[in-house]
Design a protein around this motif. Structure first.
Motif, short mmCIF file in Angstrom:
data_model
loop_
_atom_site.label_atom_id
_atom_site.label_comp_id
_atom_site.label_asym_id
_atom_site.label_seq_id
_atom_site.Cartn_x
_atom_site.Cartn_y
_atom_site.Cartn_z
N LYS A 66 0.81 -1.25 -0.14
CA LYS A 66 0.15 0.15 -0.05
C LYS A 66 0.81 1.23 0.05
N SER A 67 1.79 1.30 -1.02
CA SER A 67 2.83 2.48 -1.03
C SER A 67 2.61 3.28 -2.11
N ASP A 68 2.92 4.42 -2.11
CA ASP A 68 2.99 5.56 -3.31
C ASP A 68 4.21 5.95 -3.73
N ILE A 69 5.35 5.11 -3.38
CA ILE A 69 6.68 5.39 -3.66
C ILE A 69 6.77 5.49 -5.40
N GLU A 70 7.65 6.32 -5.68
CA GLU A 70 8.06 6.64 -6.97
C GLU A 70 9.38 5.85 -7.52
N PHE A 71 9.37 5.41 -8.81
CA PHE A 71 10.43 4.63 -9.17
C PHE A 71 11.21 5.38 -10.23
N ILE A 72 12.92 5.55 -9.73
CA ILE A 72 13.53 6.36 -10.66
C ILE A 72 14.59 5.50 -11.55
N THR A 73 15.11 5.71 -12.70
CA THR A 73 15.80 4.92 -13.31
C THR A 73 17.32 5.31 -13.00
N ASP A 74 18.37 4.46 -12.53
CA ASP A 74 19.64 5.12 -12.40
C ASP A 74 20.71 4.13 -13.14
N SER A 75 21.18 5.02 -13.87
CA SER A 75 22.10 4.58 -14.95
C SER A 75 23.44 3.62 -14.45
N GLN A 76 23.82 3.74 -12.98
CA GLN A 76 24.62 3.16 -12.35
C GLN A 76 24.10 1.66 -12.06
N ARG A 77 22.91 1.28 -12.27
CA ARG A 77 22.39 0.00 -11.89
C ARG A 77 22.03 -0.77 -13.22
N ILE A 78 22.18 -0.06 -14.23
CA ILE A 78 21.78 -0.91 -15.43
C ILE A 78 23.06 -1.54 -15.88
N ARG A 79 22.84 -2.68 -16.34
CA ARG A 79 23.97 -3.76 -16.79
C ARG A 79 24.30 -3.19 -18.18
N PRO A 80 25.71 -3.67 -18.53
CA PRO A 80 26.18 -3.23 -20.05
C PRO A 80 25.00 -4.00 -21.06
N GLN A 81 24.82 -3.42 -22.10
CA GLN A 81 23.72 -3.91 -22.99
C GLN A 81 23.80 -5.20 -23.45
N LYS A 82 24.80 -5.99 -23.93
CA LYS A 82 25.13 -7.11 -24.23
C LYS A 82 25.15 -8.15 -23.06
N SER A 83 25.23 -7.59 -21.74
CA SER A 83 25.33 -8.49 -20.58
C SER A 83 24.00 -8.67 -19.89
N GLU A 84 23.11 -7.59 -20.28
CA GLU A 84 21.62 -7.82 -19.66
C GLU A 84 20.89 -9.11 -20.25
N VAL A 85 20.37 -9.81 -19.22
CA VAL A 85 19.55 -10.88 -19.57
C VAL A 85 18.18 -10.37 -19.65
N PHE A 86 17.72 -10.25 -20.81
CA PHE A 86 16.23 -9.69 -20.86
C PHE A 86 15.20 -10.53 -20.65
N ARG A 87 15.46 -11.89 -20.80
CA ARG A 87 13.82 -12.59 -20.61
C ARG A 87 14.66 -14.11 -20.11
#
Length: 243
Positions: free
Chosen positions: A175-196
């Motif tokens: 029951k939260s109204d928290i806001e989600f913000i994208t942080d570039s530090q937490r994004i994996r390198p493009q070819k390294s991210e497992v998307f599915r």
């Protein structure tokens, strides 16, 4: 996974050499069973879904590469020395006591601590989340069955959900109204991210009769209850991002 980009050699020491040491010790001690823990990360981004055990292995991070190597070392001891070994390949496990490096406890602990916004990486990838009690039941089922020796077997729910939708479900339960913000530090390198990731759990069902007992919502409710206990929440530094 993120720290493997910084210190890949430590992952070779722990995952590959560590597995070798365990297998050698088990062989010398004539243990009755070994359950080697793999990971769904070895599959990389799904080439087809659901992902069965025949899916190609794709080393998209130093972590996953060393787990692929560890799996090969483990299976070589079964093939070469008849070590009674099973490779368990769990998909994404969550639950009480999980490290805050993982996304689900990151969200729960920050909401429980009263945060108004949370920094996150990419929330579009999908995962097959499994409550820790179900993962443990899967390990036990594999260890008790003789027909699992020499096999590589997934443990999962045969479903997928995006990180974004998982966050919305947590937000709803708490029951939260928290806001989600994208942080570039937490994004994996493009070819390294497992998307599915989406587990095909037909093999473990066929060999052991195992199937998950918890829905995602039920597992999250128990997890949230544990983290929301002040004594448990106090063990987490919610304002620090650790890799």
């Amino acid at each position: 996974i993120p720290y493997s980009y910084t210190a890949p050699d430590s992952y070779v020491d722990t995952n590959i050499k560590g597995t070798l040491n365990i297998c050698q010790a088990a062989l010398e001690s004539q243990v009755k069973r070994i359950i080697h823990t793999s990971t769904s990360e070895v599959y990389g981004t799904a080439l087809y879904v659901p992902i069965d055990e025949k899916h190609p292995l794709q080393p998209q991070s130093p972590y996953s590469a060393t787990k692929i190597g560890a799996d090969a070392i483990a299976m070589s001891f079964h093939n070469a020395f008849s070590l009674p070994l099973t490779i368990a390949r769990p998909f994404n496990t969550y639950g009480p006591r999980q490290s805050a490096r993982a996304v689900i406890p990151t969200i729960i602990t920050q909401i429980a601590s009263g945060a108004k916004s949370i920094k996150l990486g990419d929330t579009t990838p999908t995962r097959d989340f499994n409550y820790v009690k179900d993962t443990c039941r899967g390990f036990i089922a594999l260890s008790l069955a003789q027909n699992t020796i020499g096999e590589t077997i997934n443990i999962g729910s045969n479903s997928e959900i995006s990180i974004h939708d998982t966050l919305l479900l947590i937000k709803e339960i708490m029951k939260s109204d928290i806001e989600f913000i994208t942080d570039s530090q937490r994004i994996r390198p493009q070819k390294s991210e497992v998307f599915r990731l989406w587990c095909d759990n037909a093999k473990i069902k066929e060999l052991t009769g195992f199937s998950p007992a918890y829905t995602l919502k039920e597992g999250l409710e128990e997890t949230i209850a544990w983290f929301s206990n002040p004594a448990n929440l106090a063990k987490y530094k919610t304002n620090i991002y650790n890799i």
